[in-house]
Design an enzyme around this catalytic site. Structure first.
Site, PDB file in Angstrom:
ATOM      1  N   LYS A 178       0.840  -1.205   0.000  1.00 38.64           N
ATOM      2  CA  LYS A 178       0.000   0.000   0.000  1.00 38.64           C
ATOM      3  C   LYS A 178       0.873   1.253   0.000  1.00 38.64           C
ATOM      4  O   LYS A 178       1.897   1.301   0.684  1.00 38.64           O
ATOM      5  CB  LYS A 178      -0.899   0.012   1.234  1.00 38.64           C
ATOM      6  CG  LYS A 178      -1.897  -1.135   1.268  1.00 38.64           C
ATOM      7  CD  LYS A 178      -2.722  -1.122   2.541  1.00 38.64           C
ATOM      8  CE  LYS A 178      -1.909  -1.314   3.784  1.00 38.64           C
ATOM      9  NZ  LYS A 178      -2.697  -1.571   5.001  1.00 38.64           N
ATOM     10  N   THR A 210      -7.476  10.171   7.929  1.00 38.95           N
ATOM     11  CA  THR A 210      -7.043   8.893   7.359  1.00 38.95           C
ATOM     12  C   THR A 210      -6.969   7.795   8.414  1.00 38.95           C
ATOM     13  O   THR A 210      -6.304   6.780   8.215  1.00 38.95           O
ATOM     14  CB  THR A 210      -5.651   9.040   6.696  1.00 38.95           C
ATOM     15  OG1 THR A 210      -4.744   9.570   7.683  1.00 38.95           O
ATOM     16  CG2 THR A 210      -5.696   9.945   5.472  1.00 38.95           C
ATOM     17  N   GLY A 212      -7.790   4.588  10.053  1.00 35.93           N
ATOM     18  CA  GLY A 212      -8.500   3.366   9.666  1.00 35.93           C
ATOM     19  C   GLY A 212      -8.501   3.071   8.175  1.00 35.93           C
ATOM     20  O   GLY A 212      -9.225   2.182   7.717  1.00 35.93           O
ATOM     21  N   THR A 213      -7.658   3.780   7.401  1.00 38.54           N
ATOM     22  CA  THR A 213      -7.651   3.522   5.952  1.00 38.54           C
ATOM     23  C   THR A 213      -7.257   2.077   5.637  1.00 38.54           C
ATOM     24  O   THR A 213      -7.869   1.438   4.776  1.00 38.54           O
ATOM     25  CB  THR A 213      -6.680   4.477   5.221  1.00 38.54           C
ATOM     26  OG1 THR A 213      -5.435   4.499   5.917  1.00 38.54           O
ATOM     27  CG2 THR A 213      -7.246   5.876   5.133  1.00 38.54           C
ATOM     28  N   GLY A 214      -6.225   1.576   6.328  1.00 43.80           N
ATOM     29  CA  GLY A 214      -5.757   0.220   6.037  1.00 43.80           C
ATOM     30  C   GLY A 214      -6.797  -0.829   6.386  1.00 43.80           C
ATOM     31  O   GLY A 214      -7.022  -1.793   5.635  1.00 43.80           O
ATOM     32  N   CYS A 215      -7.460  -0.668   7.531  1.00 47.43           N
ATOM     33  CA  CYS A 215      -8.508  -1.626   7.939  1.00 47.43           C
ATOM     34  C   CYS A 215      -9.644  -1.617   6.926  1.00 47.43           C
ATOM     35  O   CYS A 215     -10.140  -2.674   6.491  1.00 47.43           O
ATOM     36  CB  CYS A 215      -9.081  -1.246   9.312  1.00 47.43           C
ATOM     37  SG  CYS A 215      -7.873  -1.218  10.641  1.00 47.43           S
TER      38      CYS A 215
HETATM   39  N1  LIG Z   1      -4.140  10.547   1.519  1.00 48.22           N
HETATM   40  C1  LIG Z   1      -4.577   9.532   0.777  1.00 48.22           C
HETATM   41  N2  LIG Z   1      -5.219   9.765  -0.397  1.00 48.22           N
HETATM   42  C2  LIG Z   1      -5.678   8.751  -1.156  1.00 48.22           C
HETATM   43  N3  LIG Z   1      -5.529   7.446  -0.809  1.00 48.22           N
HETATM   44  C3  LIG Z   1      -4.889   7.144   0.332  1.00 48.22           C
HETATM   45  C4  LIG Z   1      -4.389   8.168   1.192  1.00 48.22           C
HETATM   46  N4  LIG Z   1      -3.821   7.575   2.269  1.00 48.22           N
HETATM   47  C5  LIG Z   1      -3.961   6.256   2.096  1.00 48.22           C
HETATM   48  N5  LIG Z   1      -4.590   5.980   0.920  1.00 48.22           N
HETATM   49  C6  LIG Z   1      -4.947   4.655   0.422  1.00 48.22           C
HETATM   50  O1  LIG Z   1      -5.581   3.981   1.495  1.00 48.22           O
HETATM   51  C7  LIG Z   1      -5.261   2.587   1.450  1.00 48.22           C
HETATM   52  C8  LIG Z   1      -4.613   2.195   2.767  1.00 48.22           C
HETATM   53  O2  LIG Z   1      -3.256   2.579   2.722  1.00 48.22           O
HETATM   54  P1  LIG Z   1      -2.366   3.019   3.964  1.00 48.22           P
HETATM   55  O3  LIG Z   1      -2.882   4.310   4.511  1.00 48.22           O
HETATM   56  O4  LIG Z   1      -0.952   2.978   3.494  1.00 48.22           O
HETATM   57  O5  LIG Z   1      -2.656   1.870   5.014  1.00 48.22           O
HETATM   58  P2  LIG Z   1      -2.492   1.855   6.618  1.00 48.22           P
HETATM   59  O6  LIG Z   1      -3.708   2.501   7.204  1.00 48.22           O
HETATM   60  O7  LIG Z   1      -2.379   0.397   6.916  1.00 48.22           O
HETATM   61  O8  LIG Z   1      -1.237   2.619   6.939  1.00 48.22           O
HETATM   62  C9  LIG Z   1      -4.374   2.417   0.208  1.00 48.22           C
HETATM   63  O9  LIG Z   1      -5.185   2.103  -0.890  1.00 48.22           O
HETATM   64  C10 LIG Z   1      -3.760   3.787   0.047  1.00 48.22           C
HETATM   65  O10 LIG Z   1      -3.305   4.011  -1.280  1.00 48.22           O
HETATM   66  C1  LIG Z   2      -8.056  -1.798  16.911  1.00 51.50           C
HETATM   67  C2  LIG Z   2      -7.223  -1.263  15.816  1.00 51.50           C
HETATM   68  N1  LIG Z   2      -6.894  -2.061  14.797  1.00 51.50           N
HETATM   69  C3  LIG Z   2      -6.136  -1.591  13.782  1.00 51.50           C
HETATM   70  C4  LIG Z   2      -5.694  -0.285  13.791  1.00 51.50           C
HETATM   71  C5  LIG Z   2      -4.836   0.245  12.680  1.00 51.50           C
HETATM   72  O1  LIG Z   2      -5.656   0.706  11.711  1.00 51.50           O
HETATM   73  P1  LIG Z   2      -5.180   1.344  10.339  1.00 51.50           P
HETATM   74  O2  LIG Z   2      -6.231   1.074   9.342  1.00 51.50           O
HETATM   75  O3  LIG Z   2      -3.805   0.913  10.016  1.00 51.50           O
HETATM   76  O4  LIG Z   2      -5.253   2.862  10.680  1.00 51.50           O
HETATM   77  P2  LIG Z   2      -4.381   3.766  11.637  1.00 51.50           P
HETATM   78  O5  LIG Z   2      -4.346   3.325  13.021  1.00 51.50           O
HETATM   79  O6  LIG Z   2      -3.041   3.658  11.046  1.00 51.50           O
HETATM   80  O7  LIG Z   2      -5.059   5.078  11.511  1.00 51.50           O
HETATM   81  C6  LIG Z   2      -6.090   0.531  14.848  1.00 51.50           C
HETATM   82  N2  LIG Z   2      -5.706   1.814  14.911  1.00 51.50           N
HETATM   83  N3  LIG Z   2      -6.842   0.022  15.864  1.00 51.50           N
END
Ligand SMILES: Nc1ncnc2c1ncn2[C@@H]1O[C@H](COP(=O)(O)OP(=O)(O)O)[C@@H](O)[C@H]1O
Ligand SMILES: Cc1ncc(COP(=O)(O)OP(=O)(O)O)c(N)n1
Length: 276
Positions: A178, A210, A212-215
């Site tokens: 990602k 942003t 919780g984007t990954g979840c």
């Molecule tokens: N600012 C942003 N604008 C558009 N897409 C985003 C942005 N931040 C994250 N994404 C997308 O959200 C998804 C989760 O990515 P990411 O944020 O790297 O995960 P995590 O929450 O695990 O760190 C991916 O598809 C990424 O390309």
């Molecule tokens: C309970 C819990 N699980 C997973 C996460 C991490 O979520 P993620 O989508 O990677 O978003 P961020 O924490 O990076 O904003 C979490 N925070 N809590």
């Protein structure tokens, strides 16, 4: 109306009391994509948009018993893992997933929350690699997680591709690297299937919302797989889902706000489109 064709998805993850990530994000995403959601809780977190104020893990026994309750009655069409926290919880989850022969396993290798709070113990990474990755259809690391899995520093595009190859060699059928944590005008994700790379990209949105984007992204992939989409098809929908969820932000909380889980469905209904 009843149907015998309801797609069912299971999330094995932690609770985010603020509702933006974890089990809450997963279940909202399943629901929005028309999939029946089930959850096995690994830990409660006291959490809001400002950060994580506490982590309270369940025992491995409690996790295994929840998995047995699902396995003995409600076979999931796809399963995702999120925050697993400890080696013994990972061992319990991997053991039950293998026992029930669950397919379409999506691993979001959650390690650290955006605010820096650890959500996986350091000594559990090796257990994640050894016990869980061989069961995965797809793993969805962000760049910091990919660095921990491979021991590499990921600055250049060619290094990110090499890291995908190394993670693929750990057992999952596919890897999606990602791009949320990379710089640049595009949020670029890279899918590797052991042979070829496919790029999924969208305009990067400049926002604090942003959390919780990954979840949410991995849950949307899981929902697509539960409905019988190919992995590529599921990732395509997930990319649209997360883009809409970030763009139409809710503006709640005073820190990193949550994404908007109903944006994708609202946009599609405004466009007269069918839900995929
Ligand atoms: N600012 C942003 N604008 C558009 N897409 C985003 C942005 N931040 C994250 N994404 C997308 O959200 C998804 C989760 O990515 P990411 O944020 O790297 O995960 P995590 O929450 O695990 O760190 C991916 O598809 C990424 O390309
Ligand atoms: C309970 C819990 N699980 C997973 C996460 C991490 O979520 P993620 O989508 O990677 O978003 P961020 O924490 O990076 O904003 C979490 N925070 N809590």
């Amino acid at each position: 109306m009843t149907t015998t064709e309801t797609a069912k998805a299971l999330t094995i993850a932690g609770s985010d009391s603020g509702g933006g990530a974890g089990i809450q994000a997963d279940l909202k995403t399943f629901q929005e994509l028309g999939v029946y959601g089930m959850s096995v809780l690994t830990a409660a977190t006291a959490q809001n948009t400002l950060g994580v104020q506490g982590v309270f893990p369940l025992t491995a026994e409690a996790v295994a018993r929840q998995l047995d309750s699902i396995g003995q009655d409600l076979t999931p069409d796809a399963v995702k893992t999120g925050m697993l926290f400890s080696a013994d919880i990972i061992e319990a989850a991997a053991d039950r997933i293998a026992h029930y022969g669950w397919r379409n396993l999506v691993i979001d290798p959650v390690m650290v929350a955006k605010g820096g709070a650890p959500l996986l113990k350091g000594d559990a990474v090796v257990t994640l690699i050894r016990n869980l990755l061989p069961h995965a259809l797809i793993i969805t690391p962000n760049l910091p997680e990919a660095e921990i899995l491979t021991g590499m520093k990921l600055f250049k595009a060619q290094d990110i591709r090499e890291a995908a190859r190394r993670i693929h060699a750990m057992g999952p059928d596919m890897v999606i690297m990602k791009g949320g944590h990379a710089g640049g005008d595009l949020a670029r994700d890279l899918l590797y299937d052991g042979t070829a790379f496919t790029v999924f990209e969208s305009p990067r949105i400049h926002t604090m919302a942003t959390h919780g984007t990954g979840c949410t992204y991995s849950a949307a992939i899981t929902a697509g797989l539960a409905k019988g989409l190919t992995t590529t098809g599921a990732v395509r929908v997930a990319k649209d889902f997360i883009q809409a969820a970030i763009e139409d932000s809710l503006g709640i909380g005073s820190g990193h706000g949550p994404t908007n889980h109903f944006a994708y469905r609202r946009r599609r209904s405004q466009n007269g489109g069918e839900l995929t």
